[in-house]
Structures are given as C-alpha cells and as structure tokens.
Design a protein around this motif. Sequence first.
Motif, short mmCIF file in Angstrom:
data_model
loop_
_atom_site.label_atom_id
_atom_site.label_comp_id
_atom_site.label_asym_id
_atom_site.label_seq_id
_atom_site.Cartn_x
_atom_site.Cartn_y
_atom_site.Cartn_z
N LEU A 138 29.28 20.58 -26.00
CA LEU A 138 30.29 21.62 -25.78
C LEU A 138 31.23 21.76 -26.99
O LEU A 138 31.59 22.88 -27.36
CB LEU A 138 31.10 21.31 -24.50
CG LEU A 138 32.19 22.31 -24.14
CD1 LEU A 138 31.62 23.72 -23.96
CD2 LEU A 138 32.92 21.88 -22.87
N GLY A 191 17.67 24.29 -24.04
CA GLY A 191 17.53 25.00 -22.75
C GLY A 191 18.26 26.33 -22.73
O GLY A 191 17.79 27.29 -22.12
N THR A 192 19.40 26.39 -23.40
CA THR A 192 20.14 27.65 -23.45
C THR A 192 19.29 28.72 -24.13
O THR A 192 19.24 29.86 -23.67
CB THR A 192 21.48 27.44 -24.19
OG1 THR A 192 22.25 26.48 -23.47
CG2 THR A 192 22.26 28.73 -24.32
N VAL A 252 24.58 33.80 -26.81
CA VAL A 252 23.50 33.99 -25.84
C VAL A 252 23.05 35.45 -25.70
O VAL A 252 21.85 35.72 -25.61
CB VAL A 252 23.86 33.41 -24.46
CG1 VAL A 252 23.85 31.89 -24.50
CG2 VAL A 252 25.21 33.91 -23.96
N CYS A 267 27.27 19.73 -18.55
CA CYS A 267 27.61 19.97 -19.97
C CYS A 267 28.88 20.79 -20.13
O CYS A 267 29.50 20.76 -21.19
CB CYS A 267 26.45 20.66 -20.68
SG CYS A 267 26.18 22.36 -20.15
N GLY A 268 29.24 21.57 -19.12
CA GLY A 268 30.48 22.34 -19.19
C GLY A 268 30.37 23.68 -19.91
O GLY A 268 31.36 24.39 -20.04
N PHE A 269 29.17 24.06 -20.38
CA PHE A 269 29.03 25.34 -21.10
C PHE A 269 29.48 26.50 -20.21
O PHE A 269 30.17 27.41 -20.66
CB PHE A 269 27.57 25.61 -21.52
CG PHE A 269 27.00 24.71 -22.58
CD1 PHE A 269 27.73 23.67 -23.15
CD2 PHE A 269 25.70 24.91 -23.04
CE1 PHE A 269 27.17 22.83 -24.13
CE2 PHE A 269 25.13 24.10 -24.02
CZ PHE A 269 25.86 23.06 -24.56
N GLU A 325 33.30 26.66 -19.81
CA GLU A 325 33.99 27.05 -21.04
C GLU A 325 33.80 28.52 -21.37
O GLU A 325 34.72 29.18 -21.83
CB GLU A 325 33.46 26.20 -22.20
CG GLU A 325 34.04 26.54 -23.57
CD GLU A 325 35.53 26.19 -23.71
OE1 GLU A 325 35.97 25.26 -23.01
OE2 GLU A 325 36.21 26.86 -24.52
N LYS A 336 23.59 19.13 -15.47
CA LYS A 336 23.87 17.93 -16.27
C LYS A 336 25.32 17.88 -16.74
O LYS A 336 25.65 17.12 -17.66
CB LYS A 336 22.90 17.84 -17.45
CG LYS A 336 21.44 17.60 -17.00
CD LYS A 336 20.48 17.59 -18.18
CE LYS A 336 19.03 17.52 -17.69
NZ LYS A 336 18.09 18.03 -18.70
N TYR A 342 24.19 30.83 -20.32
CA TYR A 342 24.53 29.63 -21.10
C TYR A 342 23.86 28.37 -20.60
O TYR A 342 23.71 27.41 -21.34
CB TYR A 342 26.05 29.41 -21.11
CG TYR A 342 26.73 30.16 -22.24
CD1 TYR A 342 26.66 29.67 -23.55
CD2 TYR A 342 27.40 31.34 -22.02
CE1 TYR A 342 27.24 30.35 -24.60
CE2 TYR A 342 27.99 32.03 -23.07
CZ TYR A 342 27.92 31.53 -24.35
OH TYR A 342 28.49 32.20 -25.40
N CYS A 343 23.53 28.33 -19.32
CA CYS A 343 23.12 27.04 -18.74
C CYS A 343 21.81 26.54 -19.34
O CYS A 343 20.78 27.18 -19.23
CB CYS A 343 22.98 27.14 -17.23
SG CYS A 343 22.50 25.55 -16.54
N PRO A 344 21.81 25.36 -19.98
CA PRO A 344 20.59 24.81 -20.56
C PRO A 344 19.64 24.27 -19.49
O PRO A 344 18.50 23.94 -19.79
CB PRO A 344 21.07 23.67 -21.44
CG PRO A 344 22.55 23.63 -21.35
CD PRO A 344 22.98 24.49 -20.21
N ASP A 345 20.12 24.16 -18.26
CA ASP A 345 19.29 23.57 -17.21
C ASP A 345 18.99 24.51 -16.06
O ASP A 345 18.53 24.07 -15.01
CB ASP A 345 19.92 22.25 -16.73
CG ASP A 345 19.67 21.17 -17.76
OD1 ASP A 345 18.54 20.66 -17.80
OD2 ASP A 345 20.57 20.90 -18.58
N ASN A 347 16.66 29.90 -21.75
CA ASN A 347 17.28 30.78 -20.76
C ASN A 347 17.37 32.20 -21.32
O ASN A 347 17.01 33.17 -20.66
CB ASN A 347 18.67 30.23 -20.46
CG ASN A 347 19.07 30.46 -19.05
OD1 ASN A 347 18.63 31.40 -18.42
ND2 ASN A 347 19.92 29.60 -18.53
N TYR A 370 26.41 13.45 -12.60
CA TYR A 370 27.10 14.51 -13.35
C TYR A 370 28.02 15.30 -12.43
O TYR A 370 27.80 15.36 -11.22
CB TYR A 370 26.07 15.48 -13.97
CG TYR A 370 25.10 14.82 -14.93
CD1 TYR A 370 25.55 14.19 -16.09
CD2 TYR A 370 23.73 14.84 -14.67
CE1 TYR A 370 24.66 13.60 -16.97
CE2 TYR A 370 22.83 14.24 -15.55
CZ TYR A 370 23.30 13.62 -16.70
OH TYR A 370 22.42 13.03 -17.56
#
Lengths: 288, 95
Positions: free
Chosen positions: A221, A30-31, A182, B34-36, B39, B32, B77-80, A34, B57
């Motif tokens: 992570l 997903g990243t 990214v 993930c904390g990306f 961080e 979700k 960064y967010c995968p969602d 994005n 979550y």
Amino acid sequence: MSAAVRENPADKYLRKERMPSIWCPGCGIGTTVNCFTRALDASGYDLEKVAVVSGIGCTGRVAGYLKLDSFHTTHGRAIPFATGLKLARPDLKVVVYSGDGDLSAIGGNHLIHAARRNADLLVVCVNNLTYGMTGGQVTPTTPQPAIASTTPYGAFEQSFNLPHLVASCGGVYVARWTAYHVRQIAKSMGEALQKKGFRFIEIIAPCPTLYLRRNKLGEGLDEMKFYQEKSVVMNGADTREVSLDFRDEIPVGKFVDIERPTLEEAMESQLSKALGAKYVPYSLPVKA
Amino acid sequence: MTTATAPAANKDAPKKEKKFRGVVTVNREHCKGCGFCVEFCPLECLDLEADYNAKGYHPPFLSQPEKCNGCDTCGLYCPDFAIYGYREKLDGSAA
Ligand SMILES: Cc1ncc(C[n+]2csc(CCOP(=O)(O)OP(=O)(O)O)c2C)c(N)n1
Ligand code: SF4
Ligand code: SF4
Ligand code: SF4
Ligand SMILES: [Mg+2]
C-alpha cells in the motif's frame, strides 16, 4: 427490490477453485489481472478465441489463474511459444503475461526480435523490479542502487528502459502504467487487444515481500501511494525520456501507437509477390 | 463467506432523490488485508474490520454505506478478487 448478491465481474475469467492465489498480501500482480478481466469484459471477445501465455515467475502464475486457454511455458520462452501459437492459429488473440525477469532477462532476445518482426502479440510485463519468485535477485530492470539479494551493496548496472527498448525494436503500441493506474491499465489493455502487431504494456507493480522489504520501502500500500504521488502522465513522450530512476518520478502513459505490417502480413505479401499463384497463404485454411 | 452491505433503502428525505445506491460485496475469506480498496475508494466509505478472517487478515467493510455510489473502484484495485461494488436501482426511481 431484489437483494440478490451479484457475482464479481472478474469471476467468469478466473479458475476460482485455485483461489486465493499464491500472491503475497499487497502484491500488485493480482490488481493487473483484475484490470485485464475488465478489459476482456468490455471487449466482448469470444473467450474461446483468447489465449494467454506466461513464462515462469510469480507473474507467470497468471496463465494458471485465468479461465482461458492458457500456456504456462518455460522460463523466458513465453514469446516464442506465443509466436508459434499465433502463426498456427491466426484466428486467436494471443496475450503474453509475464514478469520483468522472464521477459527482459532470460527472454530478452525473444522480446527484441518479436518486436522487430512485429509478431501479432499483446505482451503484458509486470515489472516489480526483481525476480520475485526466486528470492529477490537483481534483474535488468532493478534501478541503481537498489538492494537485491544478489546486490547487497546496491545495484550498479544500468537498468533497461523497457518502453524504449521495445519501441526502438519496432513495437507498434507501447505504454507504461503502475498498479495504481487501474482504469488506465484496463483501457490500455482494451485498446491494445484491438490492435494488430507487437503491443507492449509495462506495469510497475509492488513486490512487498522481496523488493520493498529489502529496500525498507514499506508495504504494498505504501508503494501504491508512492506511485500515486510520483507518476507523471507523459502520453506520446519520446521513449528516451522515460527511463526509471530509483525513487524518482515515474513517467507513465501511452508512448507509441503506430501501424506497420505484422509478421504474418509481411510474410504473405513478400511470398505472394515472389511466388505468385504458387504461394498458398497458410493462414487462410484455419480461419473458419 | 460472501457478505453484501448496502444502506437500508431510505426514508430520511435526501435533498436529491437518489436513483440508485451502491452495494459492495466482500469475500472475507479471500481478502489479504492489503488495504488498497480502503485507500483508493474515491468516496472514503470503506474501512478494515477490527476482526480477522480465518487466515488472520482484516477484511474491509462498507463503513459509510450512504456515501457509496457503486463505482467499483475498490473492485478494480483488489489483487485478490475479494471485493466488488455495483449499483442497485432504488424502488420508485424512474430509471
Ligand atoms: C531456465 C530457468 N532458469 C531459472 C529459473 C528460476 N526462476 C524461476 S522464476 C525466476 C524469476 C522470475 O522473475 P520475473 O520474471 O521478474 O517474475 P516475478 O516472480 O518477479 O513476477 C527464475 C530466475 C527457472 N525456473 N528456469
Ligand atoms: S514474492 Fe513479490 S512478486 Fe511474488 S507474490 Fe510475493 S509480493 Fe508478489
Ligand atoms: S463501489 Fe466505489 S464508492 Fe463504493 S466502496 Fe467501492 S470504491 Fe468506494
Ligand atoms: S483490496 Fe482486496 S485483498 Fe486488499 S483489503 Fe481490499 S478486499 Fe482485501
Ligand atoms: Mg519480476
């Protein structure tokens, strides 16, 4: 001052009714998507003229989540579908978005020949070093001696160095990043979208559920922090030098950016040379 | 539900007059955990809530709104597609 909540810039590129995605927490796919939406946003392309083709796998789901004309094809066959699409509709930007297994194992022959022919495609390969969707089997990119469901005692085959494979077959743009990078991914995708010919971007991404867990490497992570720590930017590096070893440094960067005639251009030039006025360039009638 | 957090347009005289402030929008239910975003926020202004969303979550929130500059690194960064940062012009700024 208005306090209106703005829309996420990714939203207009997504089929929001299908969200949240099936991807696991901490999955890197997903990243990358994005980043792709940001590259599209910056490009200003007419979205009617961008098509995405995926094969099968967790990454293969990308075609179904992007609000573009998209093709979710059969396993390994994204590149041939995309090549056909591009030949029939030369006015489109055609992007292949798929996984390491799909593109380099079952689809490996298509990959090398599309690069050799310089098919006018951008291929984004999300390399999570495993077959994510089917349970974490070994792929041609799994480094030795990683554990996979089919290599319980550790992988023992030499893995592909994908940038080198594609570069030696003739790809005109070859880059590798990790999901940590990214901004570089978005920039690279934007650059590659502008270019003609066979363009290949490999993105190393975490699969926490199957690859990381089986190798006791933690969560998504943790892997992103590992990429941050272990990546070495090597723009312009000789691709022979960028192979990936298990838990070693990760060479990233843009390795190749050259020009040569695309499949269409080579075909047109040869056929018009050979046939003269009898040759009707078929790409022209479709171009509005 | 989507929530936006930003500092109250402020009074306590900052040294340099700020022309904009960062605003962060979180889609709590799509997160979700993930904390990306937490961080990799370059200014360390996010934290995960102690609370849960419906899926169980912990979504992030802007714990240090005055630091956020709206750079949208969290968004990338967010995968969602569950977080996004942007800049909002402040009243009285020349820009
Ligand atoms: C012809 C065929 N063979 C096997 C499969 C099973 N299969 C589905 S996805 C997949 C692997 C996908 O791996 P990859 O391309 O790396 O994608 P990921 O899930 O890791 O993103 C396999 C083997 C299939 N769908 N079709
Ligand atoms: S199985 Fe792996 S690749 Fe597939 S969604 Fe989960 S983390 Fe991502
Ligand atoms: S917009 Fe930038 S500064 Fe603000 S929370 Fe997101 S990453 Fe941090
Ligand atoms: S990056 Fe996205 S999914 Fe991950 S914790 Fe932040 S908002 Fe949630
Ligand atoms: Mg894979």
